[in-house]
Design an enzyme around this catalytic site. Sequence first.
Site, PDB file in Angstrom:
ATOM      1  N   LYS A   1      -4.308   3.721   2.703  1.00 42.01           N
ATOM      2  CA  LYS A   1      -5.415   2.980   2.108  1.00 42.01           C
ATOM      3  C   LYS A   1      -6.521   3.911   1.620  1.00 42.01           C
ATOM      4  O   LYS A   1      -7.074   3.697   0.537  1.00 42.01           O
ATOM      5  CB  LYS A   1      -5.948   1.966   3.119  1.00 42.01           C
ATOM      6  CG  LYS A   1      -4.940   0.835   3.371  1.00 42.01           C
ATOM      7  CD  LYS A   1      -5.343   0.000   4.569  1.00 42.01           C
ATOM      8  CE  LYS A   1      -4.387  -1.157   4.809  1.00 42.01           C
ATOM      9  NZ  LYS A   1      -4.640  -1.805   6.120  1.00 42.01           N
TER      10      LYS A   1
ATOM     11  N   LYS B   1       0.819  -1.228   0.000  1.00 39.54           N
ATOM     12  CA  LYS B   1       0.000   0.000   0.000  1.00 39.54           C
ATOM     13  C   LYS B   1       0.842   1.263   0.000  1.00 39.54           C
ATOM     14  O   LYS B   1       0.431   2.275  -0.546  1.00 39.54           O
ATOM     15  CB  LYS B   1      -0.964   0.001   1.178  1.00 39.54           C
ATOM     16  CG  LYS B   1      -0.306  -0.232   2.507  1.00 39.54           C
ATOM     17  CD  LYS B   1      -1.162  -1.112   3.394  1.00 39.54           C
ATOM     18  CE  LYS B   1      -0.308  -1.663   4.512  1.00 39.54           C
ATOM     19  NZ  LYS B   1      -0.709  -2.969   4.967  1.00 39.54           N
TER      20      LYS B   1
END
Lengths: 402, 402
Positions: free
Chosen positions: A200, A100
């Site tokens: 995220k 991520k």
Amino acid sequence: MVNVAILGFGVVGSGVAEVLDFNGAHIERKAGEPVRVKYILDVRDFPDSPFGDRVVHDFSVIENDPEVSVVVETIGGVKAALDFTRRALRAGKSVVTSNKELVAGHGRELLELAGEKGVSYLFEASVGGGIPIIRPLEQCLAANEIQEICGILNGTTNYILTRMIRAGLSFDTALKEAQQNGYAEQDPTADIEGHDACRKICILASLAFGRHICPRQVPTQGITGVTLADVAYADACGKKIKLLGRAIRQSGGRVCAYVAPHLVDGEDPLAGVEDVFNAIAVKGNAVGEVMFYGRGAGKLPTASAVVADVIDAVRRRGARRMLWAEGGEDAAVSPEGLESAWYVRAEGTAETVEAAFPGRALLPRAGAPEGEFALVTGPMAQPELEARLAGLKALSVFRVLD
Amino acid sequence: MVNVAILGFGVVGSGVAEVLDFNGAHIERKAGEPVRVKYILDVRDFPDSPFGDRVVHDFSVIENDPEVSVVVETIGGVKAALDFTRRALRAGKSVVTSNKELVAGHGRELLELAGEKGVSYLFEASVGGGIPIIRPLEQCLAANEIQEICGILNGTTNYILTRMIRAGLSFDTALKEAQQNGYAEQDPTADIEGHDACRKICILASLAFGRHICPRQVPTQGITGVTLADVAYADACGKKIKLLGRAIRQSGGRVCAYVAPHLVDGEDPLAGVEDVFNAIAVKGNAVGEVMFYGRGAGKLPTASAVVADVIDAVRRRGARRMLWAEGGEDAAVSPEGLESAWYVRAEGTAETVEAAFPGRALLPRAGAPEGEFALVTGPMAQPELEARLAGLKALSVFRVLD
């Protein structure tokens, strides 16, 4: 026969090898041909692993092998991972990742590079572990203008908050317990300060709104300031404290994104998401609200998402076109102007509290020290709240989710 | 420019035209070119609709127009819908549908036909309205051997049960209220008898397990037998009554599928799914459990899913390969042998109840008539349960979800 190289044989990388192995027959049916791990790149050797014979230490072996069509990047971080991803894409290989940090920071560049080379850069596993969210957001909700994304995006902090709420543990005790259970790292900063959730929400916002939203544009507050007093006051008004990542469409195509603890109503589906589970609610202008729920981390759940992307890359044999068009400093706007109710815990006198928030009911708490007040305000933006707080000593201030 | 024909201009069909219109610019970006409604097939005329000028009454106009590449079938039922779908696929057009009856009954044949013709037959909207479930199940969870699907698949019955639980309404009163609110049809049979949920679990099971499971193979029990007494007893043990469709992998690749009311623990995420919302939990051998949640019906949510499939058909310009391989009478097995705890409400004496279920605690209910007993059994299969019930007059018997 599809040949895959796995970069980084840690928790997720070894999980990918295991899933490709134990679900091999099933995956072959789905992909249309067998998928085999040809190389594993790591600095270490793994003489005891059944995959030990495939370990290489030099990325150029993979880069220069035309048989390798898909590279799985599970190294993490941005140094080697970025270098190898660029080189793999330039060599015409699709890249699948759970990283991520890399996607949030460099996703736009890497998607463009993949597009130029006619290959895919896929990252379903980067958000929500095994929960399908990237592909649903990009494909299943494609008919919608997305209005808002709101999610519990970090399992570690949700576990800590759940233990504070359910068992009355202090933040420090709950964090230690999370570390003992393997839910938190020895250095828990990225989780408890909200950085992980921030990456995220950046990925989700970039996909949903088609603009690259960078972590440094997104105000981020973790859960280190949440106390048992706040948990008790929240309970007194039927709410639970949750760390949320939010991204909201603003006029002019801009996006308001931030990460912060919120008071969430007990009836809201997000309030029931406990322990290490994640949930992501998406509002679209046609579909209304939909929610995705599951384990947001873990070896096999995350590997499940990586392997789904591998299968997708194999099936397509070409680029999956993703829209992540414009970026730039003006893509994200501050949540300052976003109106909401606020939970306020402060020190003051009955008079100063009444003057600041006239007519607001005070929340009860057994054993609260004298001079501590807590209440939920009416809807207002941050500047108005701050002006009203001027005469009080604010101890905790969190937004209340609508 | 992509030309679409909509068959059937009812609630969903007109919703599709509206979404293509008001999200047109967004959809063009996603699809890569403009998507326009060229024809609407209906027996009626719509002089007051902005789409009125596109109405045709003869399917062969659409069938023979090479400009039409995607046909949206929102007629419902299996007569005209089946005929037109076959003809559209044979003419080399992709077909997108929300018609669960057609997909559940004829999906295998239509997927094969689409495959032969190199076009797509897509049906995201047939289950869960706007909730993304078909594509996640087929693609995002592709790395998993699916072990179980369990869902609240019908919004009408979930609304009725919610009103019985929350407001203490009788089944009949709650049904009338649902009809007044437009949540239930004037003839509610397909919903309340479980047929609608049955079609949906068949579609999900066929996709997840790769075998065509037909509605007639799936034992189906609706909610007409659920009483307020059952609701009260369920509450006494911390559970809620929910109508669930379930499909469970058995040894030998066979599938146990059925629809029936269940007692669901209050802590289970499915218990919190209320009103007309749907939720589908999927267990995979790598991902663990994930859940999808949202409005399971409604004009725009369902249209959102149809249009997403239209965009997908446009982007691919070819068949989306779906696996729905074998069918046949032996694909599904009866849930008879499936062990679970059971909720039993029965008439008898304290002695006969104790003899049938030794040592089981009786559930309390205020105002229960004399001679009525309710309890939750230990885990057992149906034949054992029936043998034990022989000496009692069973009033309600529902499985308890693990």
